[in-house]
Write a protein that holds these residues in place. Structure first.
Motif, PDB file in Angstrom:
ATOM      1  N   LEU A 112       0.350  17.569   2.859  1.00  0.00           N
ATOM      2  CA  LEU A 112       1.731  17.097   2.958  1.00  0.00           C
ATOM      3  C   LEU A 112       2.638  18.200   3.480  1.00  0.00           C
ATOM      4  CD1 LEU A 112       1.968  15.163  -0.450  1.00  0.00           C
ATOM      5  CD2 LEU A 112       1.716  14.169   1.833  1.00  0.00           C
ATOM      6  N   CYS A 113       2.394  19.430   3.033  1.00  0.00           N
ATOM      7  CA  CYS A 113       3.203  20.557   3.508  1.00  0.00           C
ATOM      8  C   CYS A 113       2.945  20.838   4.988  1.00  0.00           C
ATOM      9  CB  CYS A 113       2.900  21.804   2.674  1.00  0.00           C
ATOM     10  SG  CYS A 113       3.562  21.754   0.983  1.00  0.00           S
ATOM     11  N   THR A 114       1.709  20.619   5.435  1.00  0.00           N
ATOM     12  CA  THR A 114       1.396  20.767   6.855  1.00  0.00           C
ATOM     13  C   THR A 114       2.209  19.776   7.679  1.00  0.00           C
ATOM     14  OG1 THR A 114      -0.873  21.501   6.394  1.00  0.00           O
ATOM     15  CG2 THR A 114      -0.427  20.640   8.587  1.00  0.00           C
ATOM     16  N   PRO A 155       0.818  -1.214   0.000  1.00  0.00           N
ATOM     17  CA  PRO A 155       0.000   0.000   0.000  1.00  0.00           C
ATOM     18  C   PRO A 155       0.850   1.262   0.000  1.00  0.00           C
ATOM     19  CG  PRO A 155      -0.774  -1.561   1.651  1.00  0.00           C
ATOM     20  CD  PRO A 155       0.562  -2.054   1.177  1.00  0.00           C
ATOM     21  N   ILE A 156       0.356   2.300  -0.654  1.00  0.00           N
ATOM     22  CA  ILE A 156       1.009   3.613  -0.600  1.00  0.00           C
ATOM     23  C   ILE A 156       0.518   4.309   0.660  1.00  0.00           C
ATOM     24  CG2 ILE A 156       1.254   5.846  -1.727  1.00  0.00           C
ATOM     25  CD1 ILE A 156       0.694   4.428  -4.386  1.00  0.00           C
ATOM     26  N   GLU A 157       1.431   4.800   1.457  1.00  0.00           N
ATOM     27  CA  GLU A 157       1.085   5.440   2.720  1.00  0.00           C
ATOM     28  C   GLU A 157       1.380   6.936   2.630  1.00  0.00           C
ATOM     29  OE1 GLU A 157       2.095   6.770   5.917  1.00  0.00           O
ATOM     30  OE2 GLU A 157       0.013   6.378   6.481  1.00  0.00           O
ATOM     31  N   PHE A 158       0.587   7.717   3.322  1.00  0.00           N
ATOM     32  CA  PHE A 158       0.704   9.174   3.327  1.00  0.00           C
ATOM     33  C   PHE A 158       2.116   9.639   3.655  1.00  0.00           C
ATOM     34  CE2 PHE A 158       0.265  13.344   5.352  1.00  0.00           C
ATOM     35  CZ  PHE A 158      -0.617  14.013   4.514  1.00  0.00           C
ATOM     36  N   THR A 159       2.725   9.012   4.668  1.00  0.00           N
ATOM     37  CA  THR A 159       4.063   9.449   5.085  1.00  0.00           C
ATOM     38  C   THR A 159       5.130   9.146   4.033  1.00  0.00           C
ATOM     39  OG1 THR A 159       4.332   7.379   6.323  1.00  0.00           O
ATOM     40  CG2 THR A 159       3.560   9.309   7.540  1.00  0.00           C
ATOM     41  N   HIS A 160       4.862   8.178   3.126  1.00  0.00           N
ATOM     42  CA  HIS A 160       5.792   7.946   2.031  1.00  0.00           C
ATOM     43  C   HIS A 160       5.894   9.196   1.161  1.00  0.00           C
ATOM     44  CE1 HIS A 160       4.729   3.359   2.192  1.00  0.00           C
ATOM     45  NE2 HIS A 160       5.336   3.792   3.281  1.00  0.00           N
ATOM     46  N   LEU A 161       4.770   9.881   1.001  1.00  0.00           N
ATOM     47  CA  LEU A 161       4.744  11.094   0.198  1.00  0.00           C
ATOM     48  C   LEU A 161       5.452  12.235   0.911  1.00  0.00           C
ATOM     49  CD1 LEU A 161       1.039  10.836  -1.041  1.00  0.00           C
ATOM     50  CD2 LEU A 161       3.108  10.231  -2.313  1.00  0.00           C
ATOM     51  N   VAL A 162       5.261  12.311   2.229  1.00  0.00           N
ATOM     52  CA  VAL A 162       5.989  13.329   3.010  1.00  0.00           C
ATOM     53  C   VAL A 162       7.494  13.092   2.879  1.00  0.00           C
ATOM     54  CG1 VAL A 162       6.335  14.351   5.282  1.00  0.00           C
ATOM     55  CG2 VAL A 162       4.065  13.515   4.632  1.00  0.00           C
ATOM     56  N   TYR A 163       7.892  11.828   2.935  1.00  0.00           N
ATOM     57  CA  TYR A 163       9.310  11.475   2.799  1.00  0.00           C
ATOM     58  C   TYR A 163       9.846  11.893   1.434  1.00  0.00           C
ATOM     59  CZ  TYR A 163      13.495   8.596   2.244  1.00  0.00           C
ATOM     60  OH  TYR A 163      14.771   8.159   1.990  1.00  0.00           O
TER      61      TYR A 163
END
Length: 303
Positions: free
Chosen positions: A107-109, A74-82
């Motif tokens: 993500l910027c938040t 699964p793609i996780e939100f924090t992967h995008l933050v990373y």
């Protein structure tokens, strides 16, 4: 300002993007688009903003010209933050601004709360925090998310992406958009949303993002993260989105009244409501620029 395309190597491929301005002298601004969009979401806004900044708009993984994350999990939100951190590390920025739309704002938040000493100012365009999960529903939500991903992965492996003409692809983008988008705005997005397929084109966005890879966290966890933000923040809210939020009919949580009230306690937080819909930065970039410019230029960030 004429944008320049770039690619940043990462373990799963590369992160692509486009930049306006001078990298060695302009103060950097990292710009992050919304879900299933791309760096083109800023094509109509950035040319109206101050040229003394170095504007860097990225395609998130699986969007635009960027490589997707690996299959099989699964793609996780924090992967995008990373992925944002990988961009920052590549450019070796120690201080910069962020500007995000919708998912990009969320993500910027998170990034501003995780790395409060790096972000000097933040502009959130019709987005602030993701949807949250009550703590007593966490297990159920996680089970549902796993089932969704498994079903989506199986379905995607059994079908071929349809092919469209460019004009048909633009029409579908406009028709399927949760909120109104103009033909000119759709053309800005479609430039980085298509890949050649036979005699036509297919949408290149990773279809797994239709599942909305939001973090399974509680509202209190989100609010705690907001309290970690040190930078000056501007939230621009589209009137149509605000009305939908009050009626609880938003397609996804761009922000919440609770989060806005929490941010109002910050001396460095300002929010403005402007006429328009969720993509107002694309449909009416002048109205958004009129608020962003004084916020970035004023050392006190007062509007």
């Amino acid at each position: 300002m004429k944008p320049v395309d770039f690619e940043i190597p990462v373990g799963w491929g590369h992160i692509a993007g486009k930049a306006w301005g001078k990298p060695n002298t302009g103060f950097p601004v990292l710009c992050v688009h919304g879900i299933q969009d791309n760096a083109g979401t800023f094509d109509r806004l950035i040319p109206l903003l101050p040229k003394r900044f170095y504007w860097v708009a990225i395609d998130l993984p699986g969007h635009g010209h960027s490589s997707p994350f690996e299959d099989g999990h699964p793609i996780e939100f924090t992967h995008l933050v990373y992925s944002l951190k990988r961009v920052v590390d590549h450019f070796m920025w120690t201080k910069f601004y962020v500007m995000g739309h919708s998912l990009g704002a969320q993500l910027c938040t998170f990034f501003s709360g995780i790395y409060p000493d790096l972000v000097v100012k933040a502009v959130f365009l019709d987005g602030l925090i993701p949807s949250t999960t009550p703590s007593d529903e966490y297990a159920k939500a996680l089970c549902h998310k796993f089932d969704q991903y498994h079903a989506a992965e199986k379905a995607l492996s059994q079908k071929t992406a349809p092919s469209y003409s460019r004009s048909d692809a633009i029409k579908r983008l406009i028709k399927n958009r949760p909120s109104m988008i103009t033909n000119e705005s759709a053309k800005a997005l479609i430039k980085r949303s298509l890949a050649v397929s036979g005699d036509g084109f297919r949408y290149s966005t990773d279809q797994r993002f239709k599942l909305l890879p939001l973090p399974l966290i509680t509202l209190n966890q989100c609010l705690n993260l907001l309290q970690s933000i040190k930078c000056q923040c501007l939230l621009i809210i589209a009137q149509d989105s605000l009305e939908k939020m009050k009626k609880n009919t938003l397609p996804m949580s761009y922000y919440s009244e609770t989060a806005i009230k929490a941010m109002e306690m910050f001396p460095n937080f300002t929010y403005k409501v402007i006429p328009g819909q969720h993509d107002v930065h694309l449909n009416d970039p002048k109205s958004v620029a009129a608020l962003v410019i004084p916020f970035l230029e004023d050392t006190q960030s007062s509007l």
